[in-house]
Scaffold this active site. Structure first.
Site, PDB file in Angstrom:
ATOM      1  CG  ASP A  14      -2.037   0.970   1.143  1.00  0.00           C
ATOM      2  OD1 ASP A  14      -2.288   1.488   0.041  1.00  0.00           O
ATOM      3  OD2 ASP A  14      -2.672   1.244   2.181  1.00  0.00           O
ATOM      4  N   GLY A  15       0.352   2.300  -0.632  1.00  0.00           N
ATOM      5  CA  GLY A  15       1.007   3.608  -0.566  1.00  0.00           C
ATOM      6  C   GLY A  15       1.688   4.050  -1.852  1.00  0.00           C
ATOM      7  CG  ASN A  16       2.221   1.379  -5.164  1.00  0.00           C
ATOM      8  OD1 ASN A  16       3.035   1.149  -4.271  1.00  0.00           O
ATOM      9  ND2 ASN A  16       1.792   0.440  -5.986  1.00  0.00           N
ATOM     10  N   GLY A  17       0.319   5.379  -4.509  1.00  0.00           N
ATOM     11  CA  GLY A  17      -0.242   6.666  -4.929  1.00  0.00           C
ATOM     12  C   GLY A  17       0.308   7.810  -4.086  1.00  0.00           C
ATOM     13  CG  HIS A  31       0.439   1.888  -9.456  1.00  0.00           C
ATOM     14  ND1 HIS A  31       0.140   1.555  -8.158  1.00  0.00           N
ATOM     15  CD2 HIS A  31      -0.622   2.628  -9.901  1.00  0.00           C
ATOM     16  CE1 HIS A  31      -1.050   2.059  -7.829  1.00  0.00           C
ATOM     17  NE2 HIS A  31      -1.518   2.721  -8.873  1.00  0.00           N
ATOM     18  CG  LEU A 125       8.850 -17.640  -3.180  1.00  0.00           C
ATOM     19  CD1 LEU A 125       8.716 -17.615  -1.663  1.00  0.00           C
ATOM     20  CD2 LEU A 125       9.248 -16.251  -3.690  1.00  0.00           C
TER      21      LEU A 125
HETATM   22  C1  FPP Z   1      -1.451   0.181  -3.447  1.00  0.00           C
HETATM   23  O1  FPP Z   1      -1.101   1.515  -3.574  1.00  0.00           O
HETATM   24  C2  FPP Z   1      -0.989  -0.652  -4.539  1.00  0.00           C
HETATM   25  C3  FPP Z   1      -1.778  -1.321  -5.435  1.00  0.00           C
HETATM   26  C4  FPP Z   1      -3.251  -1.255  -5.432  1.00  0.00           C
HETATM   27  C5  FPP Z   1      -1.237  -2.127  -6.510  1.00  0.00           C
HETATM   28  C6  FPP Z   1       0.006  -2.907  -6.254  1.00  0.00           C
HETATM   29  C7  FPP Z   1       0.538  -3.267  -7.573  1.00  0.00           C
HETATM   30  C8  FPP Z   1       1.813  -3.217  -7.968  1.00  0.00           C
HETATM   31  C9  FPP Z   1       2.914  -2.894  -7.061  1.00  0.00           C
HETATM   32  C10 FPP Z   1       2.154  -3.445  -9.405  1.00  0.00           C
HETATM   33  C11 FPP Z   1       2.171  -4.809  -9.987  1.00  0.00           C
HETATM   34  C12 FPP Z   1       2.209  -5.981  -9.116  1.00  0.00           C
HETATM   35  C13 FPP Z   1       2.955  -7.107  -9.340  1.00  0.00           C
HETATM   36  C14 FPP Z   1       2.731  -8.277  -8.464  1.00  0.00           C
HETATM   37  C15 FPP Z   1       3.991  -7.196 -10.392  1.00  0.00           C
HETATM   38  P1  FPP Z   1      -2.241   2.603  -3.675  1.00  0.00           P
HETATM   39  O2  FPP Z   1      -2.428   2.954  -5.111  1.00  0.00           O
HETATM   40  O3  FPP Z   1      -3.473   2.094  -3.001  1.00  0.00           O
HETATM   41  O4  FPP Z   1      -1.619   3.778  -2.885  1.00  0.00           O
HETATM   42  P2  FPP Z   1      -2.409   4.939  -2.095  1.00  0.00           P
HETATM   43  O5  FPP Z   1      -3.185   4.265  -1.003  1.00  0.00           O
HETATM   44  O6  FPP Z   1      -1.308   5.794  -1.569  1.00  0.00           O
HETATM   45  O7  FPP Z   1      -3.277   5.624  -3.097  1.00  0.00           O
END
Ligand code: FPP
Length: 237
Positions: A14-17, A31, A125
């Site tokens: 979590d937390g990409n955005g 992402h 794994l």
């Molecule tokens: C949460 O951050 C992240 C996700 C919903 C997606 C995770 C996906 C990846 C890392 C890419 C591909 C995955 C693989 C397995 C290759 P958020 O967008 O909810 O962040 P925020 O809460 O800060 O908006």
């Protein structure tokens, strides 16, 4: 000191955005950087002989995001799968997907099925990617199968929780011992609701793109200090 390692680690990435926003970047960059963190998590799991690593890549609630973001997420997944295949084969990783894949585009589903078949006999794994997954969906699926069995004559009253669990995704694997969630949120967001019954939770405030092997080790060390009781009394005097 002997370190007690988890057999099965699950991660809510979590937390990409928010990471992207804080850098003044578009969410998709978060992402993209998240994929780099996924690589670190897999490398760390391999290095520490973790048996199973489950990643929550796309939840059923994530369809509520903009169509652009959803498209980018699936593109990233597709590209990562293609790009990482040589590494997956080299490290004997067994790749499995859980979730309702029927809603995905046919080319992605075909790619997923091929990848699963190609890696099915790998002994390294076990990497589980949850896509269009939700814990409630998993439980409802299991309930539907059992209802059918009851309609075919099985006694509803004699269904045990073990028989229920047999109908869930990952029924052949042990439940997660450790759940890691990044970004400071402390909830399980409809991930493995049934399977987390006795799981130890590790929450860290760093955003997923900042996750690295060191964070993984910190989570393992924290896990190692936990006393797991599974309902038994404490062993402390
Ligand atoms: C949460 O951050 C992240 C996700 C919903 C997606 C995770 C996906 C990846 C890392 C890419 C591909 C995955 C693989 C397995 C290759 P958020 O967008 O909810 O962040 P925020 O809460 O800060 O908006």
């Amino acid at each position: 000191m002997t370190i007690v390692l988890p057999r099965h680690v699950a991660i809510i990435m979590d937390g990409n955005g928010r990471w992207a926003q804080e850098q003044g970047l578009p969410r998709v960059k978060g992402h993209q950087q998240g994929v780099v963190a996924v690589q670190s998590a897999i490398e760390a799991a391999v290095q520490h002989n973790i048996e199973i690593l489950s990643l929550f890549a796309f939840g059923q609630d994530n369809w509520k995001r903009s169509s652009n973001e959803v498209r980018s997420l699936f593109e990233l997944l597709w590209m990562s799968l293609k790009r990482e295949m040589p590494q997956i084969i080299k490290n004997h990783i067994q790749l499995r997907f859980i979730g309702d894949l029927s809603r995905l585009d046919q080319p992605l589903r075909t790619n997923i099925e091929r990848t699963q078949q190609l890696t099915a006999k790998h002994t390294g794994l076990k990497l589980i990617i949850a896509i269009n997954y939700s814990g409630r969906w998993d439980i409802v699926n299991a309930a539907r199968t059992l209802v059918q069995k009851v309609q075919q004559g099985e006694q509803a009253g004699s269904v045990t929780h073990e028989q229920f669990a047999e109908q869930l995704a990952l029924s052949d694997l042990p439940d997660p011992d450790l759940l890691i969630r990044t970004s400071g949120e402390q909830r399980i967001s409809n991930f493995m609701l049934w399977q987390f019954a006795y799981t130890e939770f590790y929450f860290t405030s760093i955003y997923w793109p900042e996750f690295n092997q060191q964070t993984f080790v910190e989570a393992l060390q924290t896990f190692s200090k936990r006393q797991r009781r599974f309902g038994l009394e404490s062993s402390a005097s």
